[in-house]
Every structure is written in C-alpha cells, then in structure tokens.
Scaffold this active site. Structure first.
Site, short mmCIF file in Angstrom:
data_model
loop_
_atom_site.label_atom_id
_atom_site.label_comp_id
_atom_site.label_asym_id
_atom_site.label_seq_id
_atom_site.Cartn_x
_atom_site.Cartn_y
_atom_site.Cartn_z
N LYS A 20 25.44 46.82 45.25
CA LYS A 20 26.41 46.44 44.20
C LYS A 20 26.89 45.02 44.50
O LYS A 20 27.35 44.73 45.60
CB LYS A 20 27.59 47.41 44.22
CG LYS A 20 28.43 47.35 42.97
CD LYS A 20 27.74 47.95 41.75
CE LYS A 20 28.24 49.35 41.43
NZ LYS A 20 27.37 50.03 40.46
N THR A 68 24.15 52.44 44.31
CA THR A 68 24.96 51.22 44.37
C THR A 68 26.43 51.57 44.19
O THR A 68 27.31 50.91 44.75
CB THR A 68 24.54 50.20 43.29
OG1 THR A 68 24.82 50.73 42.00
CG2 THR A 68 23.08 49.82 43.41
N ARG A 188 53.28 47.11 39.67
CA ARG A 188 51.89 46.67 39.51
C ARG A 188 51.76 45.21 39.97
O ARG A 188 52.76 44.52 40.15
CB ARG A 188 51.45 46.80 38.04
CG ARG A 188 52.18 45.88 37.10
CD ARG A 188 51.65 45.91 35.66
NE ARG A 188 52.33 44.91 34.84
CZ ARG A 188 51.97 44.58 33.61
NH1 ARG A 188 50.96 45.19 33.02
NH2 ARG A 188 52.64 43.66 32.94
N GLN A 236 54.53 39.11 28.50
CA GLN A 236 55.20 38.40 27.41
C GLN A 236 56.58 37.92 27.86
O GLN A 236 57.00 36.79 27.57
CB GLN A 236 55.36 39.33 26.19
CG GLN A 236 54.07 39.63 25.44
CD GLN A 236 53.32 40.85 25.95
OE1 GLN A 236 53.40 41.20 27.13
NE2 GLN A 236 52.57 41.51 25.08
N HIS A 264 43.88 41.66 35.09
CA HIS A 264 44.23 43.03 35.49
C HIS A 264 43.75 43.37 36.90
O HIS A 264 42.64 43.02 37.29
CB HIS A 264 43.61 44.03 34.51
CG HIS A 264 44.06 43.83 33.10
ND1 HIS A 264 45.38 43.97 32.72
CD2 HIS A 264 43.39 43.50 31.98
CE1 HIS A 264 45.49 43.74 31.42
NE2 HIS A 264 44.29 43.44 30.94
#
Ligand SMILES: O=c1[nH]c(=O)c2[nH]c(=O)[nH]c2[nH]1
Length: 313
Positions: A20, A68, A188, A236, A264
């Site tokens: 990968k 992979t 996050r 925003q 992200h």
C-alpha cells in the site's frame, strides 16, 4: 513457485513488488501536565513487499499474498504500538516485521516522507497544540490602477499556509437528514491550507510611505494567532474569527477573503487489533475535502475581491 520461474513458455515474471502506497498518518503524542502539550508526527508511508509471489500473478492463487489492506493496517497499528521515534526507526520496525512474520516475504521496502511542523507562536509564545507546516507560504499581491479614475486597488494575500490544531475543535449540532452519516465530533483535529486575500483601503494605497512588508507580516501573524486561539465549533467560525482578527488589528485592511479547505483527519479504528485509539493515530485524507470560503468586509465597504477563484487542497 518463485518469481522468475517460467509458467507460460513465451514469458516469465521478473521483478515485482506490491504494497500500500502513501499511507498518510498523523500521530499525536501528549506530554506535560494532563497531556496538554501535543507533539505531531506527520508521515506518508509506502510499503513494497518482494518475495514468492509468482503464483499470485500466474494463476491467481493468493495463498502467498498478504493483502495491501493489511500492510496499511500494520502501519497505523505500529504507530500506536511502537510510536514513531523517527522515520528511519519506524521504517526499520515495519520492514523487519513484514519479512520476519511471513516466510514468503523476502524483502520489504518502506519509504517515508515526513512533513515538518512548527508551533504557532501567539504573542511570541509557542502554543501547546497549534502548528504551522514548515516552509514558506507563497505571498501574493494584485495591483490594479485605473487610468480613467486614478483608482489604485491593492489586494495582498498568501497561499499554501497549512495549519493544524490538534484539539480545541468540535463539530456537532448540524442538520441531519436521511443522507447524513457524519458522527458528531467533540474533539477533532482541525487542519486547513489557508488561501487569504485582503484588500487595502484607499487611505493606505494613497500613502507613498506605506509599509507593505510590515502590513503583510502583521496580517499573516493575526491570521495565525486567530487560528491558534479560536476554540472552534466549525471551520466557518474559525474563518470568520481569522478575518475579523486582521480587521480588528489592521486599519488599512477593509476586506478579507479566505478559502479554507478542511483537511480531514479521521481517527483510525484500531479496535480490530485490540488497540485503543485515544485520539492519537489519524488518517490524513487529501480528498475529498470540505471547502469553506467567505468574504468578510467592514460595514459600508463594497467588496472587491473576486470570489470565483478555483482553490484546491
Ligand atoms: O467545520 C466543518 N464545517 C462543515 O460545514 C462541515 N461539514 C462536515 O462534514 N464537516 C464539517 N466541518
């Protein structure tokens, strides 16, 4: 059957490898009181395996094939289990693991790109969990002078300024319809590559001694400080705070347009490997991305910055 052994008379399989490629991984390590200081390691890890894969190619017999997908999972799980002391040390761990754990794998090559980050300083002090990608941003300027009216318009800006907060970002309370699957986030990573343009007042452009370099450096500093200091409930909201901070502090700036791709970072599910991911190991996705854009200007001022530019993350 080994690679290089002929199976079809007219041709043989020669050098081959698989794995990968470009596993984007962001690892957050916490230290200090209550783990308040975050360190960030940002890697692009590619795996290539070499060995007894002849039959996989000749007949489709996959009994020698480590998927992979498994090599990708191993990269993320190893980041959690062993940490990333350095690109080299991480590569050695992975390469040895693949070769020693599977007899059919004779050689493993791990290629690592590491992206460096600096801490964002606010009022000269490094922040605990706010970062800016190392390397210079690109400064931009667009000057338009009209012979008819004598109007001089100056739009300064920057692009390629990548920033990241490893905490102090949430996203919830949004509309949920039958197509919404996004899980609410209460802690996050918030990361974006800033494209900013700001328009100067006629008072500034009319002054022969106007210090454009200082104006640029200060506007950039306020963008960075606002990014670092805003506890964010959406990109925003961060956008508005960044633009507002520039206008709060730089009277020469009348309007700010920001294009902020939401870079992200998804928490990797390490449960299947019996590992707990305590907001430590993230998959940094480069596509798709949310693209948050907006113009903020002083009341009563007509916006002049084009809104149609095509920005990509
Ligand atoms: O800050 C965000 N704003 C959004 O509009 C949005 N939409 C989404 O899926 N994630 C996020 N994050």
């Amino acid at each position: 059957m080994k690679s290089g052994v002929p199976r079809v008379s007219a041709y043989v399989l020669d050098q081959n490898q698989y794995g990968k490629a470009e596993n984007r991984i962001v690892k957050i390590t916490r230290r200090g009181n209550n783990g308040g200081w975050h360190d960030i390691t940002d890697l692009n890890v590619s795996v290539a395996l070499r060995g007894e894969f002849g039959e996989v190619h000749y007949s489709g017999d996959n009994s020698n094939c480590l998927p992979t997908d498994t090599t990708k999972n191993t990269v993320y799980a190893f980041a959690k289990e062993h940490g990333v002391a350095s690109a080299e040390a991480f590569g050695i761990l992975l390469a040895k693991h693949f070769v020693t754990s599977q007899p059919v794998i004779h050689e493993a090559q791990i290629r690592v790109e590491e992206y460096a980050w600096d801490r964002i300083p606010v009022a000269g002090r490094e922040q605990q969990h706010s970062f800016v990608r190392k390397g210079q941003e690109i400064r931009t300027a667009q000057v338009t002078y009209s012979g008819d009216t004598g109007a001089l318009q100056v739009i300064s800006g920057l692009k390629e300024l990548t920033v990241l907060n490893s905490t102090n970002s949430e996203f919830h309370g949004y509309i949920k319809d039958r197509y919404t699957t996004l899980k609410e986030a209460h802690d996050r990573i918030l990361a974006t590559k800033v494209t900013a343009r700001w328009a100067h007042s006629a008072a500034a452009t009319g002054r022969e001694d106007f210090d454009w370099n200082r104006s640029y450096e200060e506007s950039k500093r306020h963008l960075l400080e606002a990014f670092a200091e805003t506890y964010s409930y959406s990109l925003q909201q961060t956008l508005f705070a960044m633009a507002g901070r520039v206008m709060d502090n730089r009277p020469e700036v009348n309007e700010v347009r920001l294009n902020l791709p939401n870079k992200h970072h998804f928490l990797v599910d390490l449960d299947p490997f019996g590992l707990k991911n305590d907001n430590e190991v993230y998959y940094a996705a480069d596509r798709m991305y949310g693209l948050i854009e907006g113009t903020i200007h002083r009341e009563g001022v007509k916006p002049v910055i084009a809104t149609s530019d095509w920005i990509t993350a």
